[in-house]
Design a protein around this motif. Structure first.
Motif, PDB file in Angstrom:
ATOM      1  N   SER A 189     -13.867 -11.247  -2.566  1.00  0.00           N
ATOM      2  CA  SER A 189     -13.693 -10.038  -2.081  1.00  0.00           C
ATOM      3  C   SER A 189     -14.435  -9.690  -0.788  1.00  0.00           C
ATOM      4  O   SER A 189     -13.936  -9.061   0.240  1.00  0.00           O
ATOM      5  CB  SER A 189     -13.810  -8.971  -3.011  1.00  0.00           C
ATOM      6  N   THR A 190     -15.680 -10.172  -0.893  1.00  0.00           N
ATOM      7  CA  THR A 190     -16.591  -9.965   0.435  1.00  0.00           C
ATOM      8  C   THR A 190     -16.208 -10.672   1.661  1.00  0.00           C
ATOM      9  O   THR A 190     -16.213 -10.128   2.688  1.00  0.00           O
ATOM     10  CB  THR A 190     -18.196 -10.279   0.117  1.00  0.00           C
ATOM     11  N   VAL A 191     -15.710 -11.797   1.245  1.00  0.00           N
ATOM     12  CA  VAL A 191     -15.345 -12.692   2.375  1.00  0.00           C
ATOM     13  C   VAL A 191     -14.039 -12.341   3.146  1.00  0.00           C
ATOM     14  O   VAL A 191     -14.045 -12.158   4.310  1.00  0.00           O
ATOM     15  CB  VAL A 191     -15.139 -14.382   1.887  1.00  0.00           C
ATOM     16  N   THR A 192     -13.020 -12.041   2.138  1.00  0.00           N
ATOM     17  CA  THR A 192     -11.694 -11.470   2.554  1.00  0.00           C
ATOM     18  C   THR A 192     -11.653  -9.930   3.136  1.00  0.00           C
ATOM     19  O   THR A 192     -10.635  -9.646   3.949  1.00  0.00           O
ATOM     20  CB  THR A 192     -10.704 -11.904   1.589  1.00  0.00           C
ATOM     21  N   GLY A 193     -12.601  -9.209   2.521  1.00  0.00           N
ATOM     22  CA  GLY A 193     -12.419  -8.006   2.659  1.00  0.00           C
ATOM     23  C   GLY A 193     -11.351  -7.102   1.766  1.00  0.00           C
ATOM     24  O   GLY A 193     -10.947  -6.024   2.142  1.00  0.00           O
ATOM     25  N   TRP A 194     -10.909  -7.947   0.973  1.00  0.00           N
ATOM     26  CA  TRP A 194      -9.821  -7.361   0.036  1.00  0.00           C
ATOM     27  C   TRP A 194     -10.445  -6.797  -1.035  1.00  0.00           C
ATOM     28  O   TRP A 194     -11.549  -7.471  -1.798  1.00  0.00           O
ATOM     29  CB  TRP A 194      -8.734  -8.291  -0.411  1.00  0.00           C
ATOM     30  N   PRO A 195      -9.986  -5.599  -2.042  1.00  0.00           N
ATOM     31  CA  PRO A 195     -10.683  -5.325  -3.066  1.00  0.00           C
ATOM     32  C   PRO A 195     -10.265  -5.977  -4.247  1.00  0.00           C
ATOM     33  O   PRO A 195      -9.506  -6.576  -4.500  1.00  0.00           O
ATOM     34  CB  PRO A 195      -9.772  -3.745  -2.999  1.00  0.00           C
TER      35      PRO A 195
ATOM     36  N   LEU B  82      -7.643 -23.465   0.096  1.00  0.00           N
ATOM     37  CA  LEU B  82      -7.205 -22.588   1.100  1.00  0.00           C
ATOM     38  C   LEU B  82      -7.742 -22.908   2.484  1.00  0.00           C
ATOM     39  O   LEU B  82      -8.956 -23.193   2.684  1.00  0.00           O
ATOM     40  CB  LEU B  82      -7.780 -21.319   0.602  1.00  0.00           C
ATOM     41  N   ASP B  83      -6.942 -22.892   3.502  1.00  0.00           N
ATOM     42  CA  ASP B  83      -7.408 -22.965   4.863  1.00  0.00           C
ATOM     43  C   ASP B  83      -7.510 -21.511   5.451  1.00  0.00           C
ATOM     44  O   ASP B  83      -6.428 -20.692   5.490  1.00  0.00           O
ATOM     45  CB  ASP B  83      -6.392 -23.611   5.813  1.00  0.00           C
ATOM     46  N   TRP B  84      -8.276 -20.565   5.803  1.00  0.00           N
ATOM     47  CA  TRP B  84      -8.623 -19.540   6.472  1.00  0.00           C
ATOM     48  C   TRP B  84      -8.830 -19.573   7.869  1.00  0.00           C
ATOM     49  O   TRP B  84      -9.460 -20.299   8.540  1.00  0.00           O
ATOM     50  CB  TRP B  84      -9.830 -18.931   5.809  1.00  0.00           C
ATOM     51  N   GLY B  85      -8.139 -18.767   8.784  1.00  0.00           N
ATOM     52  CA  GLY B  85      -8.287 -18.369  10.166  1.00  0.00           C
ATOM     53  C   GLY B  85      -8.756 -17.119  10.502  1.00  0.00           C
ATOM     54  O   GLY B  85      -8.363 -16.106   9.937  1.00  0.00           O
ATOM     55  N   PRO B  86     -10.011 -16.864  10.786  1.00  0.00           N
ATOM     56  CA  PRO B  86     -10.643 -15.743  11.237  1.00  0.00           C
ATOM     57  C   PRO B  86      -9.948 -14.797  12.001  1.00  0.00           C
ATOM     58  O   PRO B  86      -9.237 -15.286  12.568  1.00  0.00           O
ATOM     59  CB  PRO B  86     -12.033 -15.935  11.807  1.00  0.00           C
ATOM     60  N   THR B  87      -9.828 -13.451  11.742  1.00  0.00           N
ATOM     61  CA  THR B  87      -9.250 -12.401  12.429  1.00  0.00           C
ATOM     62  C   THR B  87     -10.092 -11.656  13.219  1.00  0.00           C
ATOM     63  O   THR B  87      -9.745 -11.075  14.318  1.00  0.00           O
ATOM     64  CB  THR B  87      -8.349 -11.497  11.367  1.00  0.00           C
ATOM     65  N   GLU B  88     -11.381 -11.687  12.664  1.00  0.00           N
ATOM     66  CA  GLU B  88     -12.216 -10.606  13.430  1.00  0.00           C
ATOM     67  C   GLU B  88     -13.508 -11.452  14.215  1.00  0.00           C
ATOM     68  O   GLU B  88     -14.288 -10.621  14.765  1.00  0.00           O
ATOM     69  CB  GLU B  88     -12.537  -9.475  12.520  1.00  0.00           C
ATOM     70  N   ARG B  89     -13.622 -12.638  13.845  1.00  0.00           N
ATOM     71  CA  ARG B  89     -14.689 -13.313  14.602  1.00  0.00           C
ATOM     72  C   ARG B  89     -14.248 -14.832  14.856  1.00  0.00           C
ATOM     73  O   ARG B  89     -12.967 -15.176  14.809  1.00  0.00           O
ATOM     74  CB  ARG B  89     -15.809 -13.595  13.555  1.00  0.00           C
TER      75      ARG B  89
ATOM     76  N   VAL C  26     -18.001 -19.102   9.759  1.00  0.00           N
ATOM     77  CA  VAL C  26     -18.829 -19.924   8.849  1.00  0.00           C
ATOM     78  C   VAL C  26     -20.314 -19.561   8.815  1.00  0.00           C
ATOM     79  O   VAL C  26     -20.758 -19.437   7.517  1.00  0.00           O
ATOM     80  CB  VAL C  26     -19.018 -21.363   9.581  1.00  0.00           C
ATOM     81  N   GLU C  27     -20.929 -18.940   9.808  1.00  0.00           N
ATOM     82  CA  GLU C  27     -22.271 -18.245   9.524  1.00  0.00           C
ATOM     83  C   GLU C  27     -22.171 -17.127   8.603  1.00  0.00           C
ATOM     84  O   GLU C  27     -23.087 -16.831   7.732  1.00  0.00           O
ATOM     85  CB  GLU C  27     -22.831 -18.005  11.037  1.00  0.00           C
ATOM     86  N   ARG C  28     -21.266 -16.165   8.821  1.00  0.00           N
ATOM     87  CA  ARG C  28     -21.160 -15.155   7.940  1.00  0.00           C
ATOM     88  C   ARG C  28     -21.028 -15.653   6.406  1.00  0.00           C
ATOM     89  O   ARG C  28     -21.611 -15.078   5.532  1.00  0.00           O
ATOM     90  CB  ARG C  28     -20.085 -14.243   8.262  1.00  0.00           C
ATOM     91  N   ILE C  29     -20.053 -16.643   6.309  1.00  0.00           N
ATOM     92  CA  ILE C  29     -19.925 -17.036   4.786  1.00  0.00           C
ATOM     93  C   ILE C  29     -21.070 -17.551   4.110  1.00  0.00           C
ATOM     94  O   ILE C  29     -21.380 -17.580   3.083  1.00  0.00           O
ATOM     95  CB  ILE C  29     -18.560 -18.051   4.664  1.00  0.00           C
ATOM     96  N   LEU C  30     -21.955 -18.418   5.172  1.00  0.00           N
ATOM     97  CA  LEU C  30     -23.147 -19.055   4.837  1.00  0.00           C
ATOM     98  C   LEU C  30     -23.930 -17.862   4.128  1.00  0.00           C
ATOM     99  O   LEU C  30     -24.873 -18.135   3.138  1.00  0.00           O
ATOM    100  CB  LEU C  30     -23.718 -19.881   5.857  1.00  0.00           C
ATOM    101  N   SER C  31     -24.068 -16.824   4.998  1.00  0.00           N
ATOM    102  CA  SER C  31     -25.076 -15.679   4.616  1.00  0.00           C
ATOM    103  C   SER C  31     -24.667 -14.986   3.113  1.00  0.00           C
ATOM    104  O   SER C  31     -25.461 -14.524   2.538  1.00  0.00           O
ATOM    105  CB  SER C  31     -24.980 -14.567   5.618  1.00  0.00           C
ATOM    106  N   LEU C  32     -23.349 -15.325   2.848  1.00  0.00           N
ATOM    107  CA  LEU C  32     -22.904 -14.544   1.672  1.00  0.00           C
ATOM    108  C   LEU C  32     -22.894 -15.602   0.325  1.00  0.00           C
ATOM    109  O   LEU C  32     -22.625 -15.131  -0.599  1.00  0.00           O
ATOM    110  CB  LEU C  32     -21.233 -14.348   1.786  1.00  0.00           C
ATOM    111  N   GLY C  33     -23.428 -16.824   0.817  1.00  0.00           N
ATOM    112  CA  GLY C  33     -23.679 -17.638  -0.410  1.00  0.00           C
ATOM    113  C   GLY C  33     -22.604 -18.948  -0.602  1.00  0.00           C
ATOM    114  O   GLY C  33     -22.785 -19.982  -1.276  1.00  0.00           O
ATOM    115  N   GLY C  34     -21.729 -19.251   0.456  1.00  0.00           N
ATOM    116  CA  GLY C  34     -20.896 -20.329   0.626  1.00  0.00           C
ATOM    117  C   GLY C  34     -21.889 -21.426   1.275  1.00  0.00           C
ATOM    118  O   GLY C  34     -23.021 -21.225   1.720  1.00  0.00           O
TER     119      GLY C  34
END
Length: 124
Positions: free
Chosen positions: A21-27, A67-74, A80-88
């Protein structure tokens, strides 16, 4: 026929759903609580949601589907750095010197996924 959910086995569905939810911004789904055996991350229509289901066994081998993700805002690298900071974690780094490529990562339960270039980087 419509694809409603992508279902992912999990040891701790609520915790893994919170990560995604945090990675995607979806509730999270309405009423989903810690300890639930099924937790939904609700995607915007028409994208299928991510449904996390409790299973007793741990992950033992590489995912056969990921899943293959394409960033929309970064950019890819910022994502990658953001996801690392979240625990990935980074599993395999396929970035090339010319700026192309992707990064294969793992979520907190070891499920593989890829972060690719953003559309802006592709169009670049």
């Amino acid at each position: 026929m419509i694809l409603r959910h992508i279902t992912i086995d999990a040891a701790k569905p609520y915790e893994l759903a919170q990560f995604w939810s945090t990675v995607t911004g979806w509730p999270l789904g309405d009423g989903d609580q810690p300890g639930d055996d099924e937790v939904l991350v609700q995607a915007p229509a028409p994208v299928p949601g991510l449904l996390f289901i409790a299973v007793p066994e741990g992950k033992a081998v590489k995912n056969r589907v990921h899943l293959d993700w394409g960033p929309t805002e970064r950019t890819r690298d910022e994502e990658v750095e953001r996801i690392l900071s979240l625990g990935g974690t980074v599993h395999e780094d396929h970035r090339r010197p010319d700026g192309r490529g992707w990064v294969t990562m793992k979520d907190p339960e070891g499920n593989e996924f890829c972060v690719e270039l953003s559309q802006a980087e592709i169009d670049g």
